[in-house]
Design a protein around this motif. Structure first.
Motif, PDB file in Angstrom:
ATOM      1  N   PRO A   8       0.827  -1.212   0.000  1.00 59.67           N
ATOM      2  CA  PRO A   8       0.000   0.000   0.000  1.00 59.67           C
ATOM      3  C   PRO A   8       0.862   1.263   0.000  1.00 59.67           C
ATOM      4  N   ASP A   9       0.310   2.370  -0.494  1.00 60.90           N
ATOM      5  CA  ASP A   9       1.091   3.606  -0.559  1.00 60.90           C
ATOM      6  C   ASP A   9       1.016   4.422   0.729  1.00 60.90           C
ATOM      7  N   ASN A  10       0.266   3.959   1.721  1.00 55.93           N
ATOM      8  CA  ASN A  10       0.159   4.709   2.971  1.00 55.93           C
ATOM      9  C   ASN A  10       1.035   4.131   4.082  1.00 55.93           C
ATOM     10  N   GLY A  11       1.929   3.215   3.754  1.00 60.14           N
ATOM     11  CA  GLY A  11       2.831   2.639   4.749  1.00 60.14           C
ATOM     12  C   GLY A  11       4.203   3.276   4.675  1.00 60.14           C
ATOM     13  N   GLU A  12       5.085   2.778   5.502  1.00 63.30           N
ATOM     14  CA  GLU A  12       6.450   3.300   5.578  1.00 63.30           C
ATOM     15  C   GLU A  12       7.421   2.193   5.170  1.00 63.30           C
ATOM     16  N   ILE A  13       8.202   2.433   4.107  1.00 64.71           N
ATOM     17  CA  ILE A  13       9.211   1.467   3.684  1.00 64.71           C
ATOM     18  C   ILE A  13      10.283   1.400   4.770  1.00 64.71           C
ATOM     19  N   ILE A  14      10.610   0.190   5.181  1.00 66.38           N
ATOM     20  CA  ILE A  14      11.592  -0.031   6.243  1.00 66.38           C
ATOM     21  C   ILE A  14      12.865  -0.600   5.631  1.00 66.38           C
ATOM     22  N   ASN A  15      14.003   0.034   5.908  1.00 64.41           N
ATOM     23  CA  ASN A  15      15.284  -0.533   5.485  1.00 64.41           C
ATOM     24  C   ASN A  15      15.567  -1.776   6.302  1.00 64.41           C
ATOM     25  N   PHE A  16      16.269  -2.726   5.697  1.00 64.47           N
ATOM     26  CA  PHE A  16      16.565  -3.970   6.408  1.00 64.47           C
ATOM     27  C   PHE A  16      17.887  -4.530   5.924  1.00 64.47           C
ATOM     28  N   GLU A  17      18.434  -5.411   6.724  1.00 60.34           N
ATOM     29  CA  GLU A  17      19.622  -6.149   6.311  1.00 60.34           C
ATOM     30  C   GLU A  17      19.371  -7.624   6.584  1.00 60.34           C
ATOM     31  N   ILE A  18      19.913  -8.453   5.738  1.00 64.78           N
ATOM     32  CA  ILE A  18      19.753  -9.896   5.875  1.00 64.78           C
ATOM     33  C   ILE A  18      20.780 -10.397   6.885  1.00 64.78           C
ATOM     34  N   GLU A  19      20.316 -10.959   7.992  1.00 58.66           N
ATOM     35  CA  GLU A  19      21.228 -11.465   9.019  1.00 58.66           C
ATOM     36  C   GLU A  19      21.746 -12.859   8.697  1.00 58.66           C
ATOM     37  N   GLU A  20      20.956 -13.594   7.927  1.00 59.78           N
ATOM     38  CA  GLU A  20      21.350 -14.951   7.567  1.00 59.78           C
ATOM     39  C   GLU A  20      20.951 -15.185   6.119  1.00 59.78           C
ATOM     40  N   GLU A  21      21.883 -15.647   5.302  1.00 65.95           N
ATOM     41  CA  GLU A  21      21.599 -15.899   3.888  1.00 65.95           C
ATOM     42  C   GLU A  21      20.482 -16.929   3.769  1.00 65.95           C
ATOM     43  N   MET A  39      13.638 -18.082  -1.105  1.00 63.95           N
ATOM     44  CA  MET A  39      12.892 -16.836  -1.095  1.00 63.95           C
ATOM     45  C   MET A  39      13.859 -15.666  -0.946  1.00 63.95           C
ATOM     46  N   GLU A  40      13.652 -14.632  -1.747  1.00 64.05           N
ATOM     47  CA  GLU A  40      14.436 -13.400  -1.645  1.00 64.05           C
ATOM     48  C   GLU A  40      13.484 -12.263  -1.272  1.00 64.05           C
ATOM     49  N   ILE A  41      13.807 -11.534  -0.219  1.00 62.87           N
ATOM     50  CA  ILE A  41      12.990 -10.404   0.220  1.00 62.87           C
ATOM     51  C   ILE A  41      13.333  -9.192  -0.637  1.00 62.87           C
ATOM     52  N   VAL A  42      12.303  -8.553  -1.183  1.00 60.85           N
ATOM     53  CA  VAL A  42      12.473  -7.395  -2.046  1.00 60.85           C
ATOM     54  C   VAL A  42      12.275  -6.106  -1.247  1.00 60.85           C
ATOM     55  N   ALA A  43      11.222  -6.048  -0.437  1.00 59.85           N
ATOM     56  CA  ALA A  43      10.911  -4.839   0.329  1.00 59.85           C
ATOM     57  C   ALA A  43      10.103  -5.204   1.568  1.00 59.85           C
ATOM     58  N   ILE A  44      10.219  -4.348   2.584  1.00 58.24           N
ATOM     59  CA  ILE A  44       9.423  -4.497   3.807  1.00 58.24           C
ATOM     60  C   ILE A  44       8.802  -3.142   4.116  1.00 58.24           C
ATOM     61  N   PRO A  56       3.328  -3.880  15.740  1.00 54.52           N
ATOM     62  CA  PRO A  56       3.445  -3.334  14.389  1.00 54.52           C
ATOM     63  C   PRO A  56       3.042  -4.373  13.350  1.00 54.52           C
ATOM     64  N   ILE A  57       2.487  -3.889  12.246  1.00 51.40           N
ATOM     65  CA  ILE A  57       2.108  -4.761  11.137  1.00 51.40           C
ATOM     66  C   ILE A  57       3.133  -4.548  10.026  1.00 51.40           C
ATOM     67  N   TYR A  58       3.797  -5.619   9.626  1.00 51.20           N
ATOM     68  CA  TYR A  58       4.788  -5.551   8.554  1.00 51.20           C
ATOM     69  C   TYR A  58       4.286  -6.321   7.343  1.00 51.20           C
ATOM     70  N   MET A  59       4.470  -5.745   6.174  1.00 54.19           N
ATOM     71  CA  MET A  59       4.153  -6.413   4.914  1.00 54.19           C
ATOM     72  C   MET A  59       5.480  -6.686   4.217  1.00 54.19           C
ATOM     73  N   VAL A  60       5.632  -7.896   3.736  1.00 51.93           N
ATOM     74  CA  VAL A  60       6.883  -8.292   3.103  1.00 51.93           C
ATOM     75  C   VAL A  60       6.622  -8.616   1.642  1.00 51.93           C
ATOM     76  N   GLN A  61       7.366  -7.972   0.766  1.00 52.96           N
ATOM     77  CA  GLN A  61       7.311  -8.293  -0.656  1.00 52.96           C
ATOM     78  C   GLN A  61       8.519  -9.185  -0.943  1.00 52.96           C
ATOM     79  N   ALA A  62       8.241 -10.369  -1.492  1.00 53.10           N
ATOM     80  CA  ALA A  62       9.308 -11.335  -1.740  1.00 53.10           C
ATOM     81  C   ALA A  62       9.078 -12.038  -3.070  1.00 53.10           C
ATOM     82  N   THR A  63      10.114 -12.664  -3.553  1.00 54.89           N
ATOM     83  CA  THR A  63      10.019 -13.453  -4.770  1.00 54.89           C
ATOM     84  C   THR A  63      10.737 -14.781  -4.550  1.00 54.89           C
TER      85      THR A  63
END
Length: 92
Positions: A8-21, A39-44, A56-63
């Motif tokens: 959704p366009d009303n959320g806040e994009i959260i920066n992230f780092e992968i702790e484990e491959e 699975m590869e995470i594209v955005a949170i 908090p509610i997090y939405m994860v975009q992955a491929t």
């Protein structure tokens, strides 16, 4: 409103780092093929807080990335007429 990709366009994009491959999951299919999937995470995106718990509610975009690991020869079928375009290239 929703962004292309489902966030959704009303959320806040959260920066992230992968702790484990991400690990590859190896799957043996009934036909003898073996594929690997990960699975590869594209955005949170943070989309507010749950009204009941306050969490908090997090939405994860992955491929999913899928690779063929093993394919029995009898499953491989080539069609020379469709492999090349009219101009002799691989592009159609």
């Amino acid at each position: 409103m929703v962004f292309q990709g489902g966030l959704p366009d009303n959320g806040e994009i959260i920066n992230f780092e992968i702790e484990e491959e991400p690990k590859w999951v190896k799957v043996k299919l009934e036909d003898g093929s073996v594929i690997q999937i990960k699975m590869e995470i594209v955005a949170i995106m943070k989309g507010g807080n749950d009204p009941n718990t306050g969490l908090p509610i997090y939405m994860v975009q992955a491929t999913n990335i899928i690779r063929m690991n093993q394919v029995p020869k009898e499953l491989i079928k080539k069609n020379p007429a469709k492999e090349k375009g009219a101009d002799g290239t691989l592009y159609r």
